[in-house]
Scaffold this motif. Structure first.
Motif, PDB file in Angstrom:
ATOM      1  N   LEU A  10       0.886  -1.166   0.000  1.00  0.00           N
ATOM      2  CA  LEU A  10       0.000   0.000   0.000  1.00  0.00           C
ATOM      3  C   LEU A  10       0.922   1.214   0.000  1.00  0.00           C
ATOM      4  N   LYS A  11       0.876   1.965  -1.078  1.00  0.00           N
ATOM      5  CA  LYS A  11       1.869   3.013  -1.332  1.00  0.00           C
ATOM      6  C   LYS A  11       1.598   4.265  -0.493  1.00  0.00           C
ATOM      7  N   PRO A  12       2.591   5.186  -0.459  1.00  0.00           N
ATOM      8  CA  PRO A  12       2.441   6.387   0.370  1.00  0.00           C
ATOM      9  C   PRO A  12       1.156   7.188   0.109  1.00  0.00           C
ATOM     10  N   VAL A  53      14.415  -2.871 -11.568  1.00  0.00           N
ATOM     11  CA  VAL A  53      14.036  -3.299 -12.920  1.00  0.00           C
ATOM     12  C   VAL A  53      13.614  -2.110 -13.795  1.00  0.00           C
ATOM     13  N   HIS A  54      13.168  -1.015 -13.151  1.00  0.00           N
ATOM     14  CA  HIS A  54      12.705   0.166 -13.906  1.00  0.00           C
ATOM     15  C   HIS A  54      13.777   1.260 -13.997  1.00  0.00           C
ATOM     16  N   LYS A  55      15.010   0.918 -13.627  1.00  0.00           N
ATOM     17  CA  LYS A  55      16.069   1.930 -13.502  1.00  0.00           C
ATOM     18  C   LYS A  55      16.250   2.787 -14.763  1.00  0.00           C
ATOM     19  N   PRO A  58      12.117   6.608 -17.645  1.00  0.00           N
ATOM     20  CA  PRO A  58      12.160   8.036 -17.293  1.00  0.00           C
ATOM     21  C   PRO A  58      11.508   8.349 -15.946  1.00  0.00           C
ATOM     22  N   PHE A  59      10.583   7.492 -15.494  1.00  0.00           N
ATOM     23  CA  PHE A  59       9.862   7.787 -14.254  1.00  0.00           C
ATOM     24  C   PHE A  59      10.565   7.245 -13.003  1.00  0.00           C
ATOM     25  N   TYR A  60      11.730   6.591 -13.166  1.00  0.00           N
ATOM     26  CA  TYR A  60      12.364   5.887 -12.042  1.00  0.00           C
ATOM     27  C   TYR A  60      12.657   6.800 -10.840  1.00  0.00           C
ATOM     28  N   SER A  62      11.486   9.741  -9.979  1.00  0.00           N
ATOM     29  CA  SER A  62      10.260  10.257  -9.372  1.00  0.00           C
ATOM     30  C   SER A  62       9.513   9.153  -8.609  1.00  0.00           C
ATOM     31  N   LEU A  63       9.500   7.953  -9.170  1.00  0.00           N
ATOM     32  CA  LEU A  63       8.849   6.815  -8.504  1.00  0.00           C
ATOM     33  C   LEU A  63       9.534   6.508  -7.175  1.00  0.00           C
ATOM     34  N   VAL A  64      10.868   6.471  -7.197  1.00  0.00           N
ATOM     35  CA  VAL A  64      11.610   6.162  -5.963  1.00  0.00           C
ATOM     36  C   VAL A  64      11.322   7.229  -4.915  1.00  0.00           C
ATOM     37  N   HIS A  86      -4.875 -10.769  -7.132  1.00  0.00           N
ATOM     38  CA  HIS A  86      -4.469  -9.471  -6.587  1.00  0.00           C
ATOM     39  C   HIS A  86      -4.314  -8.445  -7.707  1.00  0.00           C
ATOM     40  N   ARG A  87      -3.695  -8.845  -8.822  1.00  0.00           N
ATOM     41  CA  ARG A  87      -3.533  -7.919  -9.956  1.00  0.00           C
ATOM     42  C   ARG A  87      -4.899  -7.479 -10.475  1.00  0.00           C
ATOM     43  N   ASP A  88      -5.865  -8.401 -10.488  1.00  0.00           N
ATOM     44  CA  ASP A  88      -7.227  -8.040 -10.923  1.00  0.00           C
ATOM     45  C   ASP A  88      -7.839  -6.994 -10.000  1.00  0.00           C
ATOM     46  N   ALA A  92      -5.538  -1.686 -13.670  1.00  0.00           N
ATOM     47  CA  ALA A  92      -4.453  -1.271 -14.569  1.00  0.00           C
ATOM     48  C   ALA A  92      -3.568  -0.216 -13.903  1.00  0.00           C
ATOM     49  N   THR A  93      -2.295  -0.196 -14.321  1.00  0.00           N
ATOM     50  CA  THR A  93      -1.316   0.757 -13.766  1.00  0.00           C
ATOM     51  C   THR A  93      -1.843   2.191 -13.815  1.00  0.00           C
ATOM     52  N   ASP A  94      -2.413   2.563 -14.967  1.00  0.00           N
ATOM     53  CA  ASP A  94      -2.982   3.908 -15.144  1.00  0.00           C
ATOM     54  C   ASP A  94      -4.437   3.880 -14.662  1.00  0.00           C
ATOM     55  N   VAL A 103      -9.045  -1.231  -7.037  1.00  0.00           N
ATOM     56  CA  VAL A 103      -8.429  -0.296  -6.083  1.00  0.00           C
ATOM     57  C   VAL A 103      -7.977   0.966  -6.806  1.00  0.00           C
ATOM     58  N   ARG A 104      -7.281   0.784  -7.934  1.00  0.00           N
ATOM     59  CA  ARG A 104      -6.719   1.956  -8.609  1.00  0.00           C
ATOM     60  C   ARG A 104      -7.798   2.860  -9.180  1.00  0.00           C
ATOM     61  N   ALA A 105      -8.877   2.289  -9.730  1.00  0.00           N
ATOM     62  CA  ALA A 105      -9.957   3.143 -10.239  1.00  0.00           C
ATOM     63  C   ALA A 105     -10.586   3.936  -9.096  1.00  0.00           C
ATOM     64  N   SER A 110      -2.874   9.069  -9.501  1.00  0.00           N
ATOM     65  CA  SER A 110      -2.223   9.257 -10.807  1.00  0.00           C
ATOM     66  C   SER A 110      -1.576   7.932 -11.209  1.00  0.00           C
ATOM     67  N   ILE A 111      -0.977   7.900 -12.405  1.00  0.00           N
ATOM     68  CA  ILE A 111      -0.296   6.672 -12.847  1.00  0.00           C
ATOM     69  C   ILE A 111       0.872   6.345 -11.913  1.00  0.00           C
ATOM     70  N   GLU A 112       1.494   7.366 -11.313  1.00  0.00           N
ATOM     71  CA  GLU A 112       2.602   7.115 -10.380  1.00  0.00           C
ATOM     72  C   GLU A 112       2.070   6.807  -8.970  1.00  0.00           C
ATOM     73  N   ALA A 113       1.238   7.702  -8.462  1.00  0.00           N
ATOM     74  CA  ALA A 113       0.689   7.525  -7.111  1.00  0.00           C
ATOM     75  C   ALA A 113      -0.582   6.685  -7.241  1.00  0.00           C
ATOM     76  N   ASN A 114      -0.351   5.401  -7.543  1.00  0.00           N
ATOM     77  CA  ASN A 114      -1.490   4.542  -7.887  1.00  0.00           C
ATOM     78  C   ASN A 114      -1.813   3.514  -6.794  1.00  0.00           C
ATOM     79  N   SER A 115      -1.513   3.914  -5.561  1.00  0.00           N
ATOM     80  CA  SER A 115      -2.030   3.293  -4.326  1.00  0.00           C
ATOM     81  C   SER A 115      -1.508   1.915  -3.967  1.00  0.00           C
TER      82      SER A 115
HETATM   83  N1  UDP Z   1       4.895   4.137 -13.157  1.00  0.00           N
HETATM   84  C1  UDP Z   1       4.952   5.492 -13.418  1.00  0.00           C
HETATM   85  N2  UDP Z   1       4.787   5.908 -14.719  1.00  0.00           N
HETATM   86  C2  UDP Z   1       4.582   5.040 -15.743  1.00  0.00           C
HETATM   87  C3  UDP Z   1       4.514   3.661 -15.471  1.00  0.00           C
HETATM   88  C4  UDP Z   1       4.682   3.231 -14.165  1.00  0.00           C
HETATM   89  O1  UDP Z   1       5.146   6.302 -12.508  1.00  0.00           O
HETATM   90  O2  UDP Z   1       4.444   5.490 -16.906  1.00  0.00           O
HETATM   91  C5  UDP Z   1       5.051   3.668 -11.753  1.00  0.00           C
HETATM   92  C6  UDP Z   1       3.721   3.254 -11.114  1.00  0.00           C
HETATM   93  O3  UDP Z   1       3.738   3.640  -9.752  1.00  0.00           O
HETATM   94  C7  UDP Z   1       3.742   1.753 -11.276  1.00  0.00           C
HETATM   95  C8  UDP Z   1       5.230   1.456 -11.066  1.00  0.00           C
HETATM   96  O4  UDP Z   1       5.892   2.526 -11.725  1.00  0.00           O
HETATM   97  O5  UDP Z   1       2.887   1.110 -10.351  1.00  0.00           O
HETATM   98  C9  UDP Z   1       5.709   0.141 -11.620  1.00  0.00           C
HETATM   99  O6  UDP Z   1       5.351   0.065 -12.984  1.00  0.00           O
HETATM  100  P1  UDP Z   1       4.763  -1.278 -13.616  1.00  0.00           P
HETATM  101  O7  UDP Z   1       4.789  -1.094 -15.101  1.00  0.00           O
HETATM  102  O8  UDP Z   1       5.512  -2.449 -13.043  1.00  0.00           O
HETATM  103  O9  UDP Z   1       3.238  -1.261 -13.161  1.00  0.00           O
HETATM  104  P2  UDP Z   1       2.407  -2.110 -12.084  1.00  0.00           P
HETATM  105  O10 UDP Z   1       2.913  -3.537 -12.145  1.00  0.00           O
HETATM  106  O11 UDP Z   1       2.636  -1.459 -10.731  1.00  0.00           O
HETATM  107  O12 UDP Z   1       0.974  -1.976 -12.537  1.00  0.00           O
END
Ligand code: UDP
Length: 140
Positions: A10-12, A53-55, A58-60, A62-64, A86-88, A92-94, A103-105, A110-115
């Protein structure tokens, strides 16, 4: 279907808005059992290593930093087909693309702060669970 375990975070953005109980209720209603759980503050090094893995993405950076801005709740969820289930429930990430019941809907900002975070394979689940928990902390 086999009983599996998966790593959930459960994210910040979720802990800041006091959503731990509401999100856990969605997991439990889906048949997932919380068999380990702790509230921790990730260091930069921990968050950086967890998302290694996401190093190159471009969002690495900010995500960290978003993952270290407030406590997270790390948890192990167990159940039949727990990884996909759990993924269901996460959706979706966005959040704009997530199904309404997820949960995410319902909660993501946001796509980053996606709970929520959830492992996406059995191999990653095993690695990610071991990243945060000793075997003795998991109590089915
Ligand atoms: N993320 C982001 N921007 C993007 C894609 C992903 O900030 O365009 C963040 C987001 O918090 C996501 C995490 O990076 O949950 C990991 O990305 P992944 O593609 O593994 O998505 P997840 O498995 O979390 O749905």
């Amino acid at each position: 279907m086999a009983i599996e375990r998966t790593l959930s975070i459960l994210k910040p953005d979720a802990t800041r808005r006091n959503l731990t109980g509401k999100i856990n209720a969605l997991f439990e209603e889906a048949g997932l059992r919380i068999v380990a759980q702790k509230r921790i503050k990730l260091s930069d090094a921990q968050a950086g290593a967890f998302y290694e893995v996401h190093k190159a993405r471009p969002f690495y950076g900010s995500l960290v930093s978003s993952m270290t801005g407030a406590p997270v709740v790390v948890q192990v969820l167990e159940g039949e087909g727990a990884i996909l289930k759990h993924r269901d429930v996460m959706g979706a990430t966005d959040p704009k693309k997530a199904e309404p019941h997820t949960v995410r809907a319902q909660f993501a900002e946001s796509i980053e702060a996606n709970s929520v975070h959830g492992s996406d394979s059995a191999e990653n689940a095993a690695t990610e669970i071991a990243f945060f928990f000793a075997g003795t902390e998991i109590l089915p």
